[in-house]
Design an enzyme around this catalytic site. Sequence first.
Site, short mmCIF file in Angstrom:
data_model
loop_
_atom_site.label_atom_id
_atom_site.label_comp_id
_atom_site.label_asym_id
_atom_site.label_seq_id
_atom_site.Cartn_x
_atom_site.Cartn_y
_atom_site.Cartn_z
N ASP A 16 77.53 45.87 76.10
CA ASP A 16 78.21 46.77 76.57
C ASP A 16 77.15 47.81 76.88
O ASP A 16 76.34 48.24 76.00
CB ASP A 16 79.37 47.55 75.92
CG ASP A 16 80.05 48.44 76.49
OD1 ASP A 16 81.44 48.16 76.94
OD2 ASP A 16 79.43 49.50 77.05
N GLU A 75 87.02 35.70 71.36
CA GLU A 75 87.24 36.71 70.27
C GLU A 75 88.04 37.99 70.70
O GLU A 75 87.32 38.98 71.10
CB GLU A 75 86.17 37.06 69.14
CG GLU A 75 85.58 35.67 68.61
CD GLU A 75 86.49 34.82 67.81
OE1 GLU A 75 87.20 35.57 67.24
OE2 GLU A 75 86.11 33.86 67.58
#
Length: 524
Positions: free
Chosen positions: A190, A261
């Site tokens: 990110d 996930e």
Amino acid sequence: MTVTPLALTRPASATDALLRRLVARVPGSSGATWQLTEVYTGDTLVELPQSTPADIEQAFTVARAAQREWAATPLKERLAVFKRAHTIFVDHARTVADLIQVESGKNRQMAIEETCDPVMVMSHYLKRATRLLAPTKRGGPVPFLTSSTEIRQPKGVVGIIAPWNFPFATGISDAVPALMAGNAVVLKPDNKTALSPLYGIQLLEEAGLPSGLFQVVCGEGPDVGPTLIDQADYVMFTGSTATGRVIGERAGRNLIGCCLELGGKNPMIVLEDANLAETVQGAIFGAFGNTGQICMHIERIYLPASRYDEFKTAFVARAEALDVRAAYDFGPEMGSLVSVDHLRRVQSHVDDAVAKGATVLCGGKARPDLGPAFFEPTILEGVTKDMVCGVTETFGPVVALHKYDTVDEAVALANDTDYGLNASIWGSDLGAARAVAARLESGNVNINDILATAYAAKGTPSGGVKTSGVGARHGDQGLLKYTDVQNLAVLKKQVMGPRPGQDHEKYVRSMLSGLKMMRKFRIR
Ligand code: NAD
């Protein structure tokens, strides 16, 4: 809540020179950058280059070339890199924690615990990789004259897309088994939290990982994602369920494997015989650990009606006393949310619940006096499924208390969700707790713990069911998923099919009786 405003000094190790050196690894040919900020203050730390599609393609080209040499390197030598890395990572844990804290705003304890994850993953697969990657003889269809061997080959270049909540763990830990298996990695962290994984790659290279093998590209997900997935041979994604669907769809179209996930709306069930003090302490971590930004954390607590009031009183008192503030030392029990944008999401969930009739037992508000993205530990009562936080992951320090009359009701309520990542059961009778666990639709279940016992058990696969994920990390499959199988079969004598000139009926009889014989003598 204790309010102690601090004059904040950035950790000495997070120097401008280090940060600039770290981001220099990220390709950004367009010159566009993203301002990576210190969460506690909102100050800009460094300009993070943003990668173009051409930059991403180039990163894959370099990674692919490095991968060919790496895959040809004997496994023992590959593993030796991670033996050295284990020591280097432990020795640099404090600097890693500094970087995690400046970019994520979490408290010191969570940051230092996060540094342990890649080390534990390395330790586990250092013990296991040799056996998992060794060719395995399976035997062929005709005894003695045929053989089949299962050979594990690296997939090639693995694309990893990581979230901001555990940037070092998800960026590095998932890469470790991929690299051990002989793959290269292209990581997209990110934007907010690129520093700690970049530092982890620097440490891996200090341990001897060949340069070029572990690439990093940065940018907004929808800009970087398509090129990254189109270039990758496998995708490892950790993030929200909504993004997971986008990733899974594209991987499916490209016919490459992926592991997803995803999010959770994790329940905690307190049984009649649970120890109050331990359960309250567990719930405090479950709801507010990492400022409620753990995929496996607790957002719903189910309490027997008979013990509801005593738990509620003790839990609210403990939550109100939490030390919440910005500091780079071990004082605060809870830190900041990751960003002002995320704070708005958390606030909107609470506001929506209150507007629809929920009661705030404590917290419920932003705390700009503590920092731009601080939010109070919040406990709600009366949350229903028509409220956003009744059904959707909030991913903040917000938890709802619910009463139940029978264990059957508690199980039904816990399962009444689209998610299935983690569940936590508290009780003294472990047999009774296990019986409840068996009825829960959840990829992980922790008895008398929130999540650490399951997550730290690196030998057991850990993943979500329902909309919480596809596949798993850890365990044998956590490494084998990064490999393709080659079924290498050898026929030593031409015995398959009828012999030249053999009567067809005779051939069929001998083949069928052969099958019976092999079954009788358990040969095949
Ligand atoms: P997110 O899905 O918004 O982003 C995750 C990553 O995907 C980021 O790097 C982001 O830039 C990228 N991304 C976003 N859109 C993309 C796209 N279209 N294509 C490619 N990449 C894209 O999630 P988040 O808000 O960063 O993280 C929080 C979520 O992650 C929560 O739902 C949490 O439960 C989940 N999570 C799950 C686990 C797990 O192991 N199950 C672990 C940690 C976090």
